[in-house]
Design a protein around this motif. Structure first.
Motif, mmCIF file in Angstrom:
data_model
loop_
_atom_site.group_PDB
_atom_site.id
_atom_site.type_symbol
_atom_site.label_atom_id
_atom_site.label_comp_id
_atom_site.label_asym_id
_atom_site.label_seq_id
_atom_site.Cartn_x
_atom_site.Cartn_y
_atom_site.Cartn_z
ATOM 1 N N HIS C 15 50.461 -4.168 27.079
ATOM 2 C CA HIS C 15 50.676 -4.565 28.419
ATOM 3 C C HIS C 15 50.661 -6.126 28.340
ATOM 4 C CE1 HIS C 15 50.105 -1.049 30.570
ATOM 5 N NE2 HIS C 15 49.053 -0.650 29.796
ATOM 6 N N GLY C 45 44.505 5.012 26.576
ATOM 7 C CA GLY C 45 46.009 4.748 26.801
ATOM 8 C C GLY C 45 46.613 6.118 27.099
ATOM 9 N N THR C 48 48.965 5.213 29.873
ATOM 10 C CA THR C 48 50.110 4.490 29.603
ATOM 11 C C THR C 48 50.901 5.445 28.679
ATOM 12 O OG1 THR C 48 48.470 2.581 28.972
ATOM 13 C CG2 THR C 48 50.589 2.493 28.318
ATOM 14 N N LEU C 57 57.462 2.262 32.300
ATOM 15 C CA LEU C 57 56.969 1.039 31.845
ATOM 16 C C LEU C 57 58.193 0.207 31.968
ATOM 17 C CD1 LEU C 57 54.695 2.242 28.788
ATOM 18 C CD2 LEU C 57 54.079 1.385 30.898
#
Lengths: 195, 267, 499
Positions: C15, C45, C48, C57
């Motif tokens: 990030h 994660g 993510t 993303l």
């Protein structure tokens, strides 16, 4: 890495966060009205003009956070419409005045070609938006009033309040918000130290 | 609170059923001309017309009065302020206190101001009271050709209003639980208000960011031209409403001109 | 072998603004129709990874490396229903995605109806999204995603914010609505309940790599202990019990015939509840959603005034303030005697730094600076927050924020602590930390009131239990199902907008 934040196209998060800032201020205005309904109405001239700055914060804050053309206009117009929807004492007139003052705020950022989002342009935006709002009031609502005793002081105090609260206040608010991490998707939040 | 349990308007009422953009345009076409004059007769006529239209929107007078109390309070304030600060001094003097005088002219001007406020605002109240926000958003996109992403983004954010209202209340309770309250001092109250507003704003932005991700996940940024699940059409009745609204405002102005009371803006 | 729907080779993501990689060197393949449970400690994660698979993303929000290929469209359901639902009416919300993807208008409503039927949504299209319970909202969110017919369905802790009944609703909807050839990757804390939905378990380690992969039984047998230590809720592993051993202390607070109705609500949230709170005991308040548990927490915490009945503090709690009811006390007095911890820690953060946050309570109680300093230092260490002493509270992770909010309530040394859903969505490690902390507070002679639907918490910690009966059909105990009024427009409550 900063590419999308500098092109003119609005991302979804730009649109939604600008709208959310507008809506949050709509709610804050409603709560502010409740808090000051009695006292402020009793002391209209000095009180209201000095409080005026709060009403223009969405314009400047929206632009400082989103940093896209049209941000000031969009945020302030939506805030005005939301506050009409929630019920204000000025009613529908805010829906007419809102876009006018929003446009004036937008002008400040346009004058610098949307390249600067620092304190000076924030102050300018606050001042121009405040001037537009005050001129609207002075000609539409206070036409029979004395220039010397009422209208000029009203203009001056409103512009002052807007420069300080909507201009400097929004710049400070942007910095405080960036520190909480909620602006991480925006250029305004990137200045936060790497964690 | 920021929400009401009772609907204000019957959705089936003839005027309420009109296209939202048409209603908005009619409201503006009605209000703007009324702003152009300072006399009390024009807005009084305008107000009478608007009040007569209230049942057509499916709203009951009682509910309207209850909902418009901030507006009434504002009109009263404007009236009183004008009495104090007005510079119109004509006709017979009612009261005199040093340099300040209260004359017929002042009262008339103040009444004009208050009536203008009410006459201009009432149509807006009626429009909002009889229009569903989603329908308004759809009409703005389909009929007024506003960009869809912006209208929908605003609509999605608007849906958060009751949630933000709840948050506001919770933030107040949470502060009390932490030992923070304002006591008597107005400065302390303002500071507390500012802190509470900041927390609301930060929370709202965070929510907004997550909402934006969820919207993108459902294809909001796909770039494809959106189709419309709910269609908003503009028909002859809608055009008629706009024309009628403008016409009635013009008629009120004409009546004032004929009566000789017309006082143009710009003083 | 059929082509995999998901293929990652050496995938990594960092990030923007972070030094650490959230994911590094992830290699995995998932085939068509597989049902995978993704586990791992907090911060591993998982979110993510799901965001990467969903294509969320953005290139301007970080740096990617390696390869991430998803064959077909992905749909994702997130944890918080209120920030996933976009429109005010249920049917409109499901149609939202279809409109975005330019589905022809004529096909939209049939697909909406089919999706709502598939998840078992019990209301008409015009139902206000605000008037739904959390479980219903998540079902609606699922319908919205399934209407788009994704090849890959991702779920990021869909039941974390829900009570057990709501969670069951969502699991039932998943079991019923998922077409056989749709691949699913589910991230969940309630592992035991999710096992029937999956046939494969993937574990992400704390360093962002895959540490285990296989059939559930095999993974838990082989790695059960390590996983539990990292915070994964391994099914079958018991939770420690910390029941109180000493005698109960004197009563600190008593509520009699308490009743409360939220402003604007049609029915009372609470009626005729009697409760007494003794020192050195943990009292659990349980009951289904809508029973008024959070309302009771507000009443006991002295934060709202009861409509009926009284809340009275004893001298043992409040000394000379015992004569007035807690809701009449000044806030500083209240914080000194009764500490309240809210469901959402962020509501209670007042300053910009963790250490000033902790210092606020003692300072308002009038303690001198050195005493304040020592309390703050002690709490920082005890709650493992010392490396974060200067951080902004808003930037803390879920577990850290929860620990901080409990610590701030403790800093003022109240005699009684009221906590509303303290273990919501916590991993095993934070959960155990909290239980230890609260047990310590209780054993030190304070009273702890826990409003919770976490059955494990009740088993582990509660010495007494108050079970509230189900309330009227009110989905959200903290606020009534309000309808948005735009100067009087109701955004369609049930039935007033017939379609």
């Amino acid at each position: 890495m900063e590419s999308t934040t500098t092109t003119g196209r609005w991302r979804t998060v730009d649109i939604v966060v600008a709208a959310v800032i507008a809506v949050a201020f709509g709610v804050i205005f409603w709560a502010w009205n409740l808090l000051w309904n009695g006292p402020a109405s009793a002391v209209p001239l000095p009180g209201r003009a000095l409080m005026y700055g709060v009403w223009l914060v969405p314009a400047v804050l929206g632009a400082l956070v989103v940093r896209k053309p049209g941000a000031a206009f969009f945020t302030e117009t939506v805030a005005a419409l939301v506050s009409v929807a929630l019920g204000t004492e000025w009613g529908w007139t805010i829906a007419l005045q809102g876009p006018v003052e929003a446009l004036a705020g937008e002008l400040a950022f346009a004058l610098l070609l949307y390249r600067s989002y620092r304190l000076p342009v924030a102050l300018l935006a606050g001042g121009l938006a405040g001037l537009a709002a005050a001129l609207f009031d002075v000609f539409v609502w206070y036409p029979g009033y004395s220039w010397v005793a009422f209208r000029l002081p009203y203009l001056g105090l409103t512009v002052l309040s807007c420069v300080v609260v909507a201009g400097a206040g929004s710049a400070a608010l942007t910095r405080s918000l960036a520190r909480t991490g909620v602006l991480d998707r925006f250029a305004a939040g990137r200045a936060r130290a790497t964690v | 609170m920021v929400s009401q349990p009772l609907p204000l308007a019957r959705p089936g009422a003839p005027l309420a059923r009109r296209n939202p953009v048409a209603k908005l345009a009619a409201g503006t076409a009605f209000s703007l001309p009324l702003l152009s004059t300072l006399d009390p007769l024009t807005p009084a006529l305008g107000l009478a017309v608007a009040l007569a239209a209230v049942p057509g929107f499916g709203v009951r007078y009682r509910d309207l009065a209850r909902r418009s109390w901030p507006l009434l309070a504002g009109a009263l304030t404007a009236f009183l302020t004008m009495l104090v600060f007005g510079t119109v001094h004509s006709g017979s003097t009612w009261l005199g206190l040093g340099p300040w005088r209260l004359t017929t002219g002042t009262v008339v001007a103040a009444a004009g101001l208050a009536l203008r406020l009410l006459a201009v605002s009432l149509p807006g109240v009626l429009v909002f009271a009889s229009t569903d926000p989603t329908d308004l958003g759809d009409a703005l996109v389909q009929n007024a050709r506003l960009p869809a992403r912006f209208a929908l983004g605003a609509l999605a954010a608007f849906r958060l209003v009751p949630l933000l209202g709840q948050e506001w209340r919770l933030l107040g309770l949470a502060r009390r639980a932490r030992g923070v309250d304002a006591g008597r001092s107005p400065v302390a109250r303002v500071r507390l208000f500012a802190a509470r507003s900041f927390a609301l704003l930060a929370g709202a932005i965070r929510r907004g960011t997550r909402l934006a991700v969820a919207m993108d996940a459902r294809g909001f940024d796909s770039g494809l031209p959106r189709t419309a699940a709910r269609v908003q059409r503009v028909g002859p009745a809608d055009w008629l409403l706009v024309v009628l609204a403008g016409g009635l405002a013009a008629a009120a102005l004409a009546a004032s001109l004929a009566a000789g009371t017309f006082r143009p803006l710009g003083g | 072998m059929a082509t995999a729907t998901v293929r990652l080779r050496g995938f990594g993501w960092r990030h923007a603004g972070r030094r650490r990689y959230a994911l590094r060197g992830v290699d995995l393949s998932v085939g068509r129709g597989e049902r995978v449970l993704l586990l791992g400690p907090s911060g591993a994660g998982k979110s993510t990874l799901l965001a990467a698979l969903a294509g969320l993303l953005a290139t301007d929000s970080g740096q990617a490396e390696g390869e991430c290929v998803v064959d077909g469209r992905a749909g994702i359901v997130f944890q918080d229903p209120s920030t996933q639902l976009v429109m005010a009416r249920a049917g409109d919300d499901v149609a939202f995605g279809l409109e975005n993807l330019a589905v022809p208008a004529g096909q939209i409503w049939p697909r909406v109806d089919a999706a709502l039927r598939a998840v078992g949504f019990g209301y008409p299209r015009a139902r206000s999204t605000h008037a739904l319970s959390g479980g219903e909202q998540q079902r609606l969110a699922l319908a919205g995603v399934l209407a788009l017919r994704p090849a890959l369905l991702l779920l990021d802790e869909p039941t974390a914010n829900l009570d057990p009944a709501g969670a069951a609703l969502v699991r039932a909807a998943l079991a019923a609505a998922l077409p056989a050839d749709t691949t699913m990757i589910l991230v969940e804390h309630r592992v035991a309940e999710s096992l029937p939905l999956v046939d494969r378990v993937l574990v992400l380690g704390g360093d962002g790599t895959v540490t285990a992969d296989g059939a559930p039984a095999q993974v838990f047998a082989g790695h059960g202990a390590t996983l539990a230590a990292q915070g994964v809720w391994v099914p079958g592993l018991a939770v420690p019990s910390r029941r109180g051993t000493g005698p109960a202390g004197p009563d600190l607070l008593a509520g009699t015939a308490l009743g409360y109705r939220h402003p604007g609500a049609a029915t009372p949230a609470l009626s005729h509840v009697d409760v007494s709170v003794p020192a050195a005991r943990a009292l659990a308040v349980t009951g289904p959603n809508g029973a008024g548990k959070s309302t009771l927490a507000l009443l006991l915490g002295g934060l709202v005034r009861p409509d009926t009945g009284t809340v009275a503090a004893t001298a043992a709690l409040a000394g000379h303030h015992a004569g007035t009811p807690p809701y009449r006390w000044r806030a500083a007095t209240l914080a000194r005697h009764i500490g309240s911890v809210f469901q959402n820690p962020e509501h209670q953060f007042l300053t910009g730094r963790v250490d000033t946050e902790l210092a606020l309570g003692p300072r308002r109680a009038g303690l001198a600076a050195p005493a304040v300093r020592s309390i703050v230092d002690e709490l920082l260490v005890r709650l493992r927050l010392d490396p974060l002493a200067g951080a902004n509270p808003y930037t803390l992770s879920g577990g850290q924020a929860r620990r901080l909010s409990v610590a701030t309530a403790l800093a003022a040394s109240p005699g009684m602590l009221v906590l509303d859903e303290p273990t919501f969505g916590q991993d095993r490690r934070t959960w155990c930390d909290l239980v230890d902390l609260l047990a310590g507070v209780r054993d030190a002679g304070r009273a702890v009131v826990l409003v919770t639907h976490d059955a494990d918490l009740v088993t582990a910690l509660a010495d007494r239990r108050l079970d509230l009966p189900p309330g009227p059909a009110d989905p959200d105990p903290v606020a009534p199902p309000a309808r948005v009024a735009v100067d009087g427009v109701a955004a369609a409550g049930a039935g007033d907008r017939p379609w």
